[in-house]
Structures are given as structure tokens and as C-alpha cells.
Design an enzyme around this catalytic site. Structure first.
Site: not given
Ligand code: UD1
Length: 367
Positions: A206-208, A281
């Protein structure tokens, strides 16, 4: 096509997923004529940059711009200046840019204003949020580029509605080329997992911005990941870690969740290939899970890779619902035997060759 050119073609990139795709594009472009590889340095950490060059067996870039992190304006402006200098000094005949990052936008604008034709790889993807940073970047680049390389039929059709004919070519997705080539070199996941994690585990990335800009919700989602019915492994992007730490939330392992530093491309493919479910994501992992036949749970309200949803390979769960529904949705995906889906939505794994040949035609027609 055996057409060759005297180039040079500038290949411009700078983030982890671009560095991976650039490896294939660079090789194919090199078969057609001279190439200069310009890495903006948007990603500079070892796991996000140098390790990928090693794993994919590519030479270092001709220039590493060392632009690093900053606000969108600071980062993009610094890249714009450096890309312009290098495109000019190399007397580039075309600039190839990939995807939708700030590196893509900066290289595109620098080249277009020098009247160097721009080739956009991964053109024609659209999300409904027109003000998301990546959406701004990709729409601007698609408007300006001379050649639009579409990864799917849907993206090609989107471009046909928006753009004059003659600029669009359906190439397929370069990420498929890389996966096809690299899969035999991928280590078994057992070496990357804590004992007892297999056979079923969740692989999480997850990084957005949609998640990292809401650290409280992000932290609550990570708590839920620690309560899944299976082990979960989450190599955390530095941006995600920074967001949690800035807001005073813990960024460590908990419950059934193991948080690790970022991993390389081979390790990521390995973890995805053997997972019971991928929770992400990332656009890249959504497609990798799709090609590998692993169910994917995407923590977003929408995806640019809609074919994966239509084919039953991917499920959307908006972040605001994830704290309540993650456990249940994940359980369902782990226990459903996924029907084997069609895996040809993004071409045949030979996109790089088509892109390189199209670049040669573009340069030849401009000469
Ligand atoms: C960028 C892209 C995103 C893409 C992602 C792939 C933009 C607007 N976003 O997001 O579309 O999905 O790359 O990974 O271009 N950082 C480090 N080390 C690094 C790089 C970044 O610690 O090597 C940290 C810094 O705190 C930095 C933050 O990550 O401020 C964000 O980095 P940035 O390059 O701005 O965007 P990404 O989140 O990586």
C-alpha cells in the site's frame, strides 16, 4: 521491422515500476539504434532503484539525475530543468516516457517544448478523479505525445475517442514482457516468509496518496491486516512508513502481519505468485496477480485496469470501507476457488518489441 535509425532515443523514467519496465524497453530500443537512459532519481533508495538494475541485468543509466523527493512542484520543476539539459546535450531524436508519475510528466514537457517527439508507454488509462496527481500527469502526456502506446483494447479505444488518428498503437503491456521473462529467475517465497506462513498468506503493498494522506485510516487498516485469518506480509513503501511515523502511528509488525523493508522485483513476484490473496493499491501488482492467477483485493474505489475486475481477477474495496470489511472480503477471496480467467487482456508479452519498432518508424518519418 528491420528499420534502423541513428537516434539517439532518450528513455526517461525514475520510479520503481518504471525502472522495471525500462529494462525491457531499453533492450528493444537498443536493437533499433542508439539509446540514452535517463533516470530522474525520483526513487533513490537501494530497494527501489539500484537493486532493480542488478536483478534485471541492465547497465546503470547514462545519467542519474538525483532529483529525489519534494513537493510535486519542487520535484517536477527540478526534473524539468535536468531533463531539458540532457535531451538537448544528447540531441535526442525522440523521448520515450512511461506511465503517469512526475518523472513521466517532466520528461514529456521538457521534450515537447524542445520539439522532440514524445512516445508515451501505457497511454490511454483513465480514472474518474481528474485531479489525482497521476491522472493529471497521464492526461497531459497523452495530449502532448506524438505516439501513444496503449496497453489494452480499452485504452486504445479511449485514445481513439480523444486523439487524432495516426498517433495510437496497441502494443500490449510491457509489465507482461518483464514478468514473462523474469518469472523463471524468481526464488521460492519460503525464503522470504516467516515459518508457518504458508500455504495461505496475504501479500500486501500500500503506498498511494489516497491512503497515505489519511494516516489514521491507514493505521486502522494496518491493524485489520494484523487480524486476518492468515499470515500477511507487507514490505512497506518508504512513503507509507513516513506517513505513519509523521502522524505518530506505529509502523511495525503486529498480530499475524509482518512488516518488512521494501523488497526487490524478484522477491515481490515470488511473494505474489505463491500468495493466497494479494492486497494492494498498486497498478503493477493488480496486473501481476492477474497474470499469476492469484485473486487480488484492491484498496481503492476504482482502478485504471478495469479488465481485471471484469474478468473476476480483482475486487475493489474503497479505503473508507476497508476497516470494516477487510476481514470478510479477504476470507471470501481466500476460500473461493478462482475460476481460471482469460489472461490476454494486456497483450501477449511482446509489447517492448512493438514499441521499439514504432519509435523507429516515428523517427524515420520525421527525418
Ligand atoms: C510515485 C508515483 C506513483 C507510483 C509510485 C511507484 C508520482 C506523483 N507518484 O509515488 O504514481 O505509483 O511512485 O512506487 O510520481 N521515498 C523514499 N525513498 C525513495 C523514494 C521516495 O523514502 O527512494 C519517500 C519520500 O518520503 C518521498 C515519498 O516516498 O517523499 C514519496 O515519493 P514520491 O517519489 O514523491 O512518490 P511515490 O509515493 O513513490
Amino acid at each position: 521491422m528491420s528499420g534502423r535509425h541513428t537516434g539517439p532515443v532518450a528513455l526517461c523514467y525514475g520510479t520503481r515500476p518504471q525502472t522495471i519496465k525500462a529494462a525491457v524497453i531499453r533492450r528493444e530500443l537498443s536493437a533499433e539504434g542508439p539509446v540514452v537512459a535517463l533516470d530522474s532519481g525520483q526513487h533513490y533508495d537501494y530497494e527501489l532503484n539500484a537493486l532493480l538494475y542488478q536483478q534485471l541485468g541492465v547497465e546503470p543509466p547514462d545519467s542519474f539525475l538525483e532529483v529525489g523527493s519534494g513537493s510535486h512542484a519542487v520535484q517536477t520543476a527540478a526534473m524539468l530543468v535536468r531533463f531539458e539539459e540532457l535531451l538537448r546535450s544528447h540531441d535526442a531524436r525522440a523521448a520515450v516516457v512511461i506511465g503517469d508519475t512526475n518523472s513521466t510528466l517532466a520528461a514529456c514537457l521538457a521534450a515537447a517544448k524542445l520539439r522532440i517527439p514524445v512516445v508515451h508507454v501505457e497511454a490511454g488509462l483513465r480514472a474518474s478523479d481528474a485531479l489525482m496527481a497521476e491522472e493529471i500527469n497521464r492526461r497531459v502526456v497523452d495530449a502532448v505525445a506524438s505516439l501513444l502506446c496503449a496497453p489494452s483494447r480499452r485504452s486504445a479505444a479511449q485514445l481513439e475517442r480523444e486523439s487524432p488518428a495516426g498517433r495510437i498503437i496497441a502494443t500490449g503491456d510491457v509489465a507482461h514482457d518483464v514478468l514473462r521473462e523474469q518469472l523463471p529467475r524468481v526464488p521460492p517465497a519460503a525464503s522470504l516468509l516467516s515459518p508457518g506462513s504458508q500455504p495461505h498468506y496475504a501479500y500486501v503493498t500500500l503506498h498511494r496518496a489516497e491512503l497515505t494522506e489519511e494516516p489514521q485510516r491507514l493505521s486502522a487498516i494496518i491493524d485489520q491486516l494484523g487480524k486476518l485469518p492468515v499470515a500477511a506480509v507487507f514490505p512497506m513503501h518508504p512513503r507509507t512508513r513516513a506517513s505513519l511515523e509523521r502522524a505518530g502511528f506505529p509502523a511495525g509488525s503486529r498480530g499475524t502481519l509482518t512488516i518488512t523493508p521494501p523488497v526487490g522485483y524478484h522477491e515481490s513476484l515470488s511473494l505474489a505468485r505463491e500468495a493466497g490473496v494479494v492486497i494492494t493499491d498498486s497498478g503493477g501488482l493488480q496486473r501481476e496477480a492477474y497474470w499469476l492467477g492469484v485473486p487480488c483485493l484492491t484498496l481503492r474505489a476504482e482502478t485504471e485496469w478495469r479488465e481485471t475486475i471484469e474478468l473476476g481477477a480483482n475486487t475493489l474495496l474503497p479505503p473508507e470501507q476497508a476497516t470494516r470489511e477487510l476481514h470478510r472480503t479477504c476470507e471470501r477471496l481466500l476460500h473461493s476457488l478462482p475460476a481460471p480467467w482469460d489472461r490476454t487482456a494486456y497483450g501477449d508479452g511482446h509489447a517492448g518489441r512493438r514499441i521499439a519498432e514504432a519509435v523507429t518508424r516515428l523517427i524515420s518519418s520525421a527525418a
